[in-house]
Design an enzyme around this catalytic site. Structure first.
Site, PDB file in Angstrom:
ATOM      1  N   LYS A 196       0.845  -1.181   0.000  1.00 36.44           N
ATOM      2  CA  LYS A 196       0.000   0.000   0.000  1.00 36.44           C
ATOM      3  C   LYS A 196       0.888   1.242   0.000  1.00 36.44           C
ATOM      4  CE  LYS A 196      -3.568   2.440   2.549  1.00 36.44           C
ATOM      5  NZ  LYS A 196      -4.604   2.366   3.573  1.00 36.44           N
ATOM      6  N   LYS A 249      -2.096  -1.720  -4.024  1.00 36.54           N
ATOM      7  CA  LYS A 249      -2.962  -0.547  -3.991  1.00 36.54           C
ATOM      8  C   LYS A 249      -2.124   0.718  -4.029  1.00 36.54           C
ATOM      9  CE  LYS A 249      -5.802   1.833  -0.670  1.00 36.54           C
ATOM     10  NZ  LYS A 249      -6.314   1.898   0.646  1.00 36.54           N
TER      11      LYS A 249
END
Ligand code: PBG
Length: 324
Positions: A196, A249
């Site tokens: 992330k 992500k």
């Protein structure tokens, strides 16, 4: 190998049927995960300005939305809670009667087959908006693990199929796995936000849940967008600690990372087309600058092609309708 004019690659592009016959990447509505915002304060639906067609939902509206998505072929949802009260430690995140816990109970009761995934993080629940405990302006790692584990256990107790930690504290997958096992939730899986990045593309999401940090930013725990080897180390550790599914992500700006993760580890892999990626396409569509629905499909197929088994997207329902 003979080239042109013997070889003509256009032969297989002449008709839709021929193109279908040789298409390399498939996308099905069952590959999609639909993120939903459920709010403790909401009476009905509250639109989110920067995310057209995405609303903050009351519990009742959440049930309706999940049922409609299921009818269109979507099999999994990812829940984000917006509590009415926030405090220093984010205590509403792990309350048995918290908004997400109630939402999971309701959704699983209405449709036990629906795969319910819950975001595990403190930022929507803390008064300072950081993803962990804060002391003297610092986001503490180890002290946060216990709170995340308690939150995950409370989601599992409500019936979540998978918990999805998005906080980026070191060691959280292991801490959550241990806590789940200790409480007897051996079958509750972990979809880890393993990779992330600290990204500007989360802007609309932070508006949606009002979770922009009150001071500083998230670069002290989320990843530097310039790094890919760091991503592989994050993934290796999360697998070791017990992650069942990995996530990268954001998605589209990080397709190279997604490809590396899928090829290196061969694990079930999800990619999150985040709020900013969704907003960009929708904003350009509103201006008539591109065809939004086909751009959205193209992005989803590209994410699949790069290596994602699962695509988490706010456009899940539109995509599912186009796919059927
Ligand atoms: C919570 C969380 C965020 C997103 C998912 N979980 C925001 C953040 O890290 O600031 C972003 C999702 C999106 O932009 O769609 N930690």
């Amino acid at each position: 190998m003979s080239g042109f004019p013997t070889t003509r690659l256009r032969r297989l592009r002449r008709t839709g049927v021929l193109r279908d016959l040789v298409r390399e990447t498939e996308i099905r509505s069952s590959d999609l995960i639909y993120p939903l915002f459920v709010s403790e304060d909401e009476e009905g639906r509250c639109p989110i300005a920067s995310m057209p067609d995405v609303d903050r939902l009351s519990l009742g509206e959440l049930s309706r939305e999940a049922a409609a998505a299921w009818a269109e072929g979507i099999r999994a949802v990812l829940l984000f809670g917006i509590p009415s009260v926030r405090d220093e430690t984010g205590s509403a995140a792990r309350a048995a009667d918290g908004i997400v816990q109630r939402a999971v109970l309701a959704l699983k009761e209405e449709n036990p087959e629906l795969v319910v995934i819950t975001d595990v993080c403190l930022c929507e629940y803390t008064s300072h908006g950081h993803c962990g405990l804060v002391r003297d302006g610092e986001v503490l790692n180890d002290d946060t693990l216990e709170l995340l584990a308690a939150q995950a256990v409370s989601h599992a107790r409500a019936g979540a199929d998978l918990v999805a930690p998005s906080d980026m504290m070191d060691g959280r997958v292991g801490a959550i796995r241990a806590a789940l096992d200790e409480e007897g939730f051996h079958e509750t899986g972990i979809l880890s936000y393993a990779v992330k990045y600290a990204s500007s593309f989360y802007g609309p999401f932070r508006e949606a849940v009002d979770s922009a940090p009150a001071f500083g930013d998230r670069r002290g725990y989320q990843m530097d967008s310039a790094n890919v080897l760091d991503a592989l180390r994050e993934v290796a550790l999360d697998i070791e600690e017990g992650a069942d599914i990995l996530m990268v992500k954001p998605a589209l700006p990080y397709l190279d990372v997604l490809r590396r993760v899928k090829e290196t580890f061969g694990m079930p892999t999800a990619a999150y087309q985040v709020s900013g990626e969704y907003a960009m396409i929708r904003a350009a569509d509103e201006r008539g600058w591109l065809d939004g629905p086909s751009a959205m499909m193209e992005a989803a197929v590209a994410i699949r092609r790069a290596g994602a088994d699962l695509v988490i997207t706010y456009a899940a329902r539109d995509l599912a309708r186009r796919l059927s």
